[in-house]
Design a protein around this motif. Structure first.
Motif, mmCIF file in Angstrom:
data_model
loop_
_atom_site.group_PDB
_atom_site.id
_atom_site.type_symbol
_atom_site.label_atom_id
_atom_site.label_comp_id
_atom_site.label_asym_id
_atom_site.label_seq_id
_atom_site.Cartn_x
_atom_site.Cartn_y
_atom_site.Cartn_z
ATOM 1 N N TRP A 76 0.823 -1.220 0.000
ATOM 2 C CA TRP A 76 0.000 0.000 0.000
ATOM 3 C C TRP A 76 0.851 1.262 0.000
ATOM 4 O O TRP A 76 0.353 2.346 -0.305
ATOM 5 C CB TRP A 76 -0.956 0.010 1.177
ATOM 6 C CG TRP A 76 -1.777 -1.232 1.354
ATOM 7 C CD1 TRP A 76 -2.153 -1.799 2.531
ATOM 8 C CD2 TRP A 76 -2.349 -2.059 0.323
ATOM 9 N NE1 TRP A 76 -2.905 -2.930 2.299
ATOM 10 C CE2 TRP A 76 -3.044 -3.116 0.959
ATOM 11 C CE3 TRP A 76 -2.325 -2.028 -1.068
ATOM 12 C CZ2 TRP A 76 -3.717 -4.105 0.255
ATOM 13 C CZ3 TRP A 76 -2.989 -3.030 -1.780
ATOM 14 C CH2 TRP A 76 -3.675 -4.045 -1.121
ATOM 15 N N GLU B 213 -1.728 1.687 -5.326
ATOM 16 C CA GLU B 213 -2.893 2.564 -5.135
ATOM 17 C C GLU B 213 -4.170 1.736 -5.117
ATOM 18 O O GLU B 213 -4.374 0.872 -5.970
ATOM 19 C CB GLU B 213 -2.944 3.583 -6.267
ATOM 20 C CG GLU B 213 -4.073 4.592 -6.158
ATOM 21 C CD GLU B 213 -3.999 5.660 -7.238
ATOM 22 O OE1 GLU B 213 -4.914 6.497 -7.293
ATOM 23 O OE2 GLU B 213 -3.018 5.649 -8.023
ATOM 24 N N LEU C 238 -3.072 1.697 5.966
ATOM 25 C CA LEU C 238 -1.683 2.120 5.780
ATOM 26 C C LEU C 238 -1.285 2.838 7.059
ATOM 27 O O LEU C 238 -1.469 4.036 7.217
ATOM 28 C CB LEU C 238 -1.568 3.038 4.559
ATOM 29 C CG LEU C 238 -0.164 3.531 4.192
ATOM 30 C CD1 LEU C 238 0.802 2.371 3.983
ATOM 31 C CD2 LEU C 238 -0.218 4.404 2.941
ATOM 32 N N LEU D 157 0.618 6.296 7.624
ATOM 33 C CA LEU D 157 -0.141 7.477 7.223
ATOM 34 C C LEU D 157 -1.268 7.760 8.206
ATOM 35 O O LEU D 157 -1.483 8.911 8.617
ATOM 36 C CB LEU D 157 -0.713 7.273 5.812
ATOM 37 C CG LEU D 157 -1.567 8.422 5.279
ATOM 38 C CD1 LEU D 157 -0.722 9.666 5.048
ATOM 39 C CD2 LEU D 157 -2.256 8.007 3.973
ATOM 40 N N CYS E 55 -1.459 11.179 10.613
ATOM 41 C CA CYS E 55 -2.580 12.114 10.511
ATOM 42 C C CYS E 55 -3.408 12.120 11.791
ATOM 43 O O CYS E 55 -3.930 13.170 12.193
ATOM 44 C CB CYS E 55 -3.443 11.777 9.306
ATOM 45 S SG CYS E 55 -2.626 12.145 7.736
ATOM 46 N N LEU F 232 2.292 15.120 4.177
ATOM 47 C CA LEU F 232 1.768 15.026 2.821
ATOM 48 C C LEU F 232 2.757 15.441 1.735
ATOM 49 O O LEU F 232 2.591 15.054 0.570
ATOM 50 C CB LEU F 232 0.495 15.872 2.687
ATOM 51 C CG LEU F 232 -0.647 15.549 3.649
ATOM 52 C CD1 LEU F 232 -1.901 16.296 3.230
ATOM 53 C CD2 LEU F 232 -0.909 14.052 3.716
ATOM 54 N N LEU G 231 3.669 13.229 -1.417
ATOM 55 C CA LEU G 231 2.768 12.100 -1.625
ATOM 56 C C LEU G 231 1.904 12.320 -2.873
ATOM 57 O O LEU G 231 1.569 13.440 -3.234
ATOM 58 C CB LEU G 231 1.851 11.908 -0.420
ATOM 59 C CG LEU G 231 2.496 11.425 0.876
ATOM 60 C CD1 LEU G 231 1.420 11.202 1.935
ATOM 61 C CD2 LEU G 231 3.296 10.147 0.653
ATOM 62 N N GLN H 22 -3.948 9.207 -4.774
ATOM 63 C CA GLN H 22 -3.760 7.883 -4.177
ATOM 64 C C GLN H 22 -4.176 7.896 -2.718
ATOM 65 O O GLN H 22 -4.578 6.866 -2.175
ATOM 66 C CB GLN H 22 -2.295 7.450 -4.303
ATOM 67 C CG GLN H 22 -2.005 6.069 -3.720
ATOM 68 C CD GLN H 22 -0.646 5.530 -4.131
ATOM 69 O OE1 GLN H 22 -0.011 6.041 -5.039
ATOM 70 N NE2 GLN H 22 -0.202 4.487 -3.468
ATOM 71 N N HIS H 23 -4.098 9.067 -2.080
ATOM 72 C CA HIS H 23 -4.297 9.115 -0.636
ATOM 73 C C HIS H 23 -5.606 9.752 -0.203
ATOM 74 O O HIS H 23 -6.130 9.402 0.859
ATOM 75 C CB HIS H 23 -3.118 9.848 0.005
ATOM 76 C CG HIS H 23 -1.825 9.097 -0.141
ATOM 77 N ND1 HIS H 23 -0.992 9.230 -1.228
ATOM 78 C CD2 HIS H 23 -1.240 8.167 0.658
ATOM 79 C CE1 HIS H 23 0.047 8.430 -1.102
ATOM 80 N NE2 HIS H 23 -0.070 7.769 0.038
ATOM 81 N N ILE I 173 -8.367 7.324 0.592
ATOM 82 C CA ILE I 173 -8.080 6.498 1.770
ATOM 83 C C ILE I 173 -8.848 7.035 2.968
ATOM 84 O O ILE I 173 -9.402 6.266 3.780
ATOM 85 C CB ILE I 173 -6.567 6.490 2.060
ATOM 86 C CG1 ILE I 173 -5.810 5.685 1.004
ATOM 87 C CG2 ILE I 173 -6.283 5.929 3.459
ATOM 88 C CD1 ILE I 173 -4.296 5.695 1.175
#
Length: 940
Positions: free
Chosen positions: A466, A473, A502, A505, A509, A516, A519, A523-524, A527
């Motif tokens: 991941w 992704e 993941l 990450l 956060c 970030l 990145l 892709q994020h 999530i």
């Protein structure tokens, strides 16, 4: 139009993602709800404090949204869905029914060999589902049914051994190998029999011009082999034999390419040191130095029709008929005879080493008529049938290879779980819209397959997967799996959702540590929408906290004025906006996913900032990403929106069918999804957006009709219909709204002072015909980039105004010269007659970003106020600036709004005094500035 009632117990979990409202399951103990059920029904996650309405509950009225949607609905009605299904059917070895796959990422010839194919089909299913729920038009349900039926057949075919696809041939039947099927014919090891002489004879109908696709290939590896390729690197047939690899090949090369989609006869004879290559009965190459024969090769392990011993070579695409292998060299006359009749009817008779007519119409075995019993078998290059539940437009190999990858390489593996998400989401939306059990079965089976694959992997492997850019992704797969879990209640589905955590990450956060920079944005972003849904299903606060903090890292710190984010698909450092502007800024998928995340977070806490952002991105980037013209073949949606000066939007990026065109199709069929929300207990109705629409709130027995031409109109009228109902109407007061925000009910002013960036409540027992008028005066304002305050973008209310100008340098604009006492900069612009929201400034046209034209635009400009000017009166004094770029006029107008001219003059006087004291302005010039301000005339 009447809608079909669902037999399912539904919570429309896509309410947190795209459009839906009520989805649940008997397994979760939630009550059954029809697709048209109201948002206030008690069957959404308990964590939600407000609930959305379904697309069928909110009808769009005339206006910019309805116009853009109409264009997309026409595309949805007219596009041939068999084209979308082509890659799925090909992968399963099924007939593609003559359909041509879409271009771009969705075909075999797109970027990275089409490694993302199948994703677009999922987007299209979601679009159809949203279109059906919004309009009730049967055509959309019919198209969903066609696609779901085809995908059901595909999954079943993938679970079986491959079966012959029988087609009409040169003399009788033929076996077709669909391009993308990865199928070939496997012959027994003894087929060449060590013969000292040889003739290979075959009728073929190539369907693709790929170089090095084999007709025959007999070998052990890439050292010892004999092959006949339909095309070499120059596009002509080539025969070769070697016992020492490519460098030792003895070969024959044709003179012209074989025509595509036409039958051609190829033959090679080899005996006594002479080899001859025939095409359609004509000898096109001859060599007397062919010393190698099958006898020199010995018994070979790989004896194939259509597959190469070189793994990188393509599999032959086309049809085979009348394949014969002889242990002697046929004469030229015998080769000529085979042009007009089958070998069985010719003087040659059938091949004595092997003979396949390919008359079979079923099964995976081809009978050998040589008398040697060497029946051939149809196989796939990727091995055995797929595991239960697998559904994709390519083999399982991408998923398998990802598990051992340590570095990203999208040419090998390109986000297979991202594609799985799109297919899964499309199937779920199809199920929720049409109640087609097949769609739910496909979705559930796909998740079962993923769980079986991922649950046995070590956690370290998952974390590595991941974390890989692009290859690892997985898009919004977590939210889709959670949505499925809400239907099925099956523990393994929830367990599957958590396998995509993941951790590094999430933990960063959750701790509000901004990681970030660098990145890949899209892709994020999805999530975190998935984490919100995981919080809903598990109650784990870490997930919700991480999502909330992440949103705050993007908005406003990595947000362009239009609401978009990312530069070249990646994030840069926090608060670097001017320094990231380029031709590949603001990927459209990012805006789509940020809207979904904002919406999901609002269900948990009603921070008006979420809906402020929603309005910004929806009314600017999302609307502006759709071109304002019809097209039968393309949705006409941008990938990137370049914010460089003079940029022209590209509405057909990468030949079409990118991720952003997929999300663009979805966006254009769900514009109404967040106009209204209901408080969970039914006590209040949120009006989040001012948009022409009609809400049916079934639980309350009322309708709310919003009549407006917003944003061309600076306000909206809401009319209540139906019976009496007590609730609070919560009207959003945008953060940009000034003191002019006013509300009346039946013509009477509602007392109170609405605060910008809040909701203004009106509580009463509503009756049929009650009318609420919201007045929402717009002001022209600028937004400065944090890293270069002089680089600014222009807003009129919610509307981003862009300059239409072909220049490729930043335009310089001054705006204070006619500013009003309210601080409104609009008096400095000249309206264009008959064109609302269009203005000119210094001879340059300004227009809404939302207009989907191909005009060169400037979203950002360089602020230039060289002299101090008030009310059009030029003082003649240069406008001084502090070290940080703040000018004297900036500091004066920062005090707006002003109660009157005297208040403005007092602000000028005090500001001038400070600047003179700081040595930034001479006393004489200061007096001139004050005098000019006192003498000038100002707009309100």
């Amino acid at each position: 139009m009447a809608r079909p009632l669902s037999r399912r117990t539904l919570i429309q979990a896509a309410a947190v993602t795209a459009t839906t409202t009520a989805m649940s399951s008997a397994a979760t103990g939630r009550a059954a709800t029809a697709p048209g059920a109201s948002a206030a029904a008690p069957d959404v996650p308990a964590a939600w404090t407000v609930r959305p309405f379904g697309l069928e509950d909110v009808t769009l009225g005339p206006g910019v949204f309805a116009g853009k949607r109409r264009l997309m609905l026409d595309h949805a009605r007219g596009y041939d869905v068999n084209r979308l299904l082509q890659v799925f059917r090909a992968n399963a070895g099924l007939s593609t029914r003559g359909a041509v796959a879409p271009g771009g990422w969705e075909g075999l010839d797109g970027e990275a060999g089409g490694n993302l194919r199948g994703h677009y089909t999922g987007h299209f299913l979601t679009m159809l589902a949203q279109a059906y729920r919004s309009t009730g038009e049967q055509v959309f349900a019919d198209r969903i049914g066609t696609m779901v039926g085809a995908l059901t057949e595909v999954r079943e075919a993938l679970r079986r051994d491959p079966a012959v696809l029988s087609v009409g041939g040169r003399f009788g039947r033929a076996a077709e190998q669909v391009r993308g099927s990865h199928q070939y014919v496997d012959l027994p090891a003894a087929v060449l029999g060590g013969a000292p002489a040889l003739t290979l004879s075959a009728w073929v109908r190539p369907a693709h011009d790929a170089a090095w696709a084999r007709i025959f290939d007999f070998g052990d590896d890439t050292t010892r082999y004999l092959y006949l390729a339909a095309r070499n690197a120059d596009g002509v047939p080539r025969f070769a034999v070697t016992t020492s690899g490519p460098g030792g090949e003895q070969g024959l090369v044709g003179t012209a390419p074989l025509p595509l989609d036409e039958w051609s006869h190829l033959a090679v004879t080899l005996a006594d040191g002479t080899g001859t290559l025939y095409v359609n009965g004509t000898a096109v190459a001859r060599s007397t130095a062919m010393t190698l024969t099958p006898a020199a090769l010995g018994t070979l392990g790989n004896n194939w029709l259509g597959r190469s011993n070189f793994p990188a070579d393509p599999v032959f695409a086309g049809a085979f008929e009348e394949v014969n292998v002889f242990s002697r060299a046929l004469t030229a006359a015998e080769i000529t005879e085979l042009q007009s009749r089958r070998a069985a009817d010719a003087s040659t008779g059938r091949g004595d080493l092997a003979s396949y007519a390919f008359d079979e119409t079923a099964g995976a075995t081809f009978a050998d008529a040589s008398g040697r019993g060497l029946d051939a078998t149809l196989r796939r290059t990727w091995g055995a049938p797929s595991h239960p539940g697998f559904l994709a437009a390519y083999p399982e190999t991408q998923f398998i290879e990802l598990e051992s990858m340590t570095a990203s390489d999208y040419t090998r593996v390109w986000a297979p779980y991202y594609t799985a998400h799109k297919i899964l989401k499309g199937l779920l939306d199809a199920y929720l819209a049409t109640d087609d059990d097949r769609a739910l079965d496909l979705a559930s089976g796909l998740c079962d397959w993923m769980h079986a694959r991922l649950s046995v992997l070590p956690k370290a492997t998952l974390q590595r997967m991941w974390g890989l850019f692009s290859s690892g992704e997985f898009g919004g797969i977590v939210e889709a799996i959670c949505d499925l879990h809400a239907i099925t209640g099956r523990a393994e589905h929830l367990a599957l959702a958590r396998l995509f955590d993941l951790d590094r990450l999430i933990d960063a956060c959750a701790a509000n540590t901004d990681v970030l920079d660098g990145l890949h944005a899209n892709q994020h972003i999805p999530i975190f929408t998935g984490l919100v849904r995981l919080h809903d299903e598990t109650g784990e606060e870490r997930y919700l906290t991480a999502a909330r903090n992440f949103w705050g890292m993007v908005v406003p710190h990595r947000m362009y004025g239009i609401g978009g984010t990312s530069s070249g698909e990646f994030w840069k450092a926090r608060d670097v906006i001017a320094g990231t502007i380029g031709t590949t800024t603001a990927e459209s998928c990012c805006a789509y996913n940020m809207l979904k995340l904002s919406r999901a977070l609002f269900f948990h806490e009603q921070d008006p900032a979420y809906m402020d952002y929603y309005e910004r991105a929806l009314y600017n980037q999302v609307l502006g990403s759709k071109q304002d013209r019809p097209d039968a073949e393309k949705p006409l949606v941008t990938y990137f929106i370049g914010l460089t000066p003079g940029h022209v939007r590209d509405y057909t990026p990468k030949q079409g069918t990118t991720c952003c065109e997929g999300t663009g199709m979805e966006s254009a069929t769900k514009y109404q999804d967040s106009v209204y929300f209901a408080k969970s207990d039914g006590s209040a109705l949120y009006v989040n957006l001012y948009s022409a629409s009609r809400l049916t709130w079934a639980e309350k027995g009322v309708t709310v009709t919003q009549t407006t031409d917003y944003p061309q109109e600076q306000g909206s009228t809401l009319t209540l219909g139906g019976g009496r109902a007590a609730f609070t109407l919560l009207l959003r007061v945008p953060s940009w709204a000034g003191t002019g925000f006013r509300v009346t009910v039946n013509g009477r002013a509602v007392p109170g002072t609405p605060a910008a960036g809040s909701y203004f409540g009106v509580s009463r027992t509503w009756r049929d015909g009650d009318t609420v008028r919201v007045s929402l005066p717009f002001r022209l304002r600028v937004e400065k980039t944090p890293d270069d305050p002089a680089l600014q973008t222009l807003f009129l209310g919610p509307v981003n105004l862009v300059a239409r100008e072909s220049a490729t340098h930043h335009l310089r604009f001054g705006l204070y010269r006619d500013a009003g006492l309210s601080g409104d900069l609009l008096p400095s612009l000249t309206p264009v007659a008959g064109r609302p929201l269009h203005y000119t400034l210094d001879g340059v046209e300004l227009a809404p970003f939302s207009e989907g034209t191909e005009d060169p635009t400037h979203a950002y400009f360089r602020r230039w106020e060289p002299r101090v000017v008030f009310g059009g009166s030029d003082s003649g004094v240069a406008n001084p600036a502090r070290g940080d770029g703040t000018t004297l006029l900036d500091e004066i107008w920062a005090g707006a709004p002003f109660a009157g001219k005297d208040a403005l003059v007092a602000r000028v006087r005090s500001t001038v005094r400070a600047w003179v004291s700081d040595g930034l302005l001479s006393a004489a010039d200061g007096d001139t500035v004050v005098r000019t301000a006192r003498q000038a005339t100002y707009a309100p």
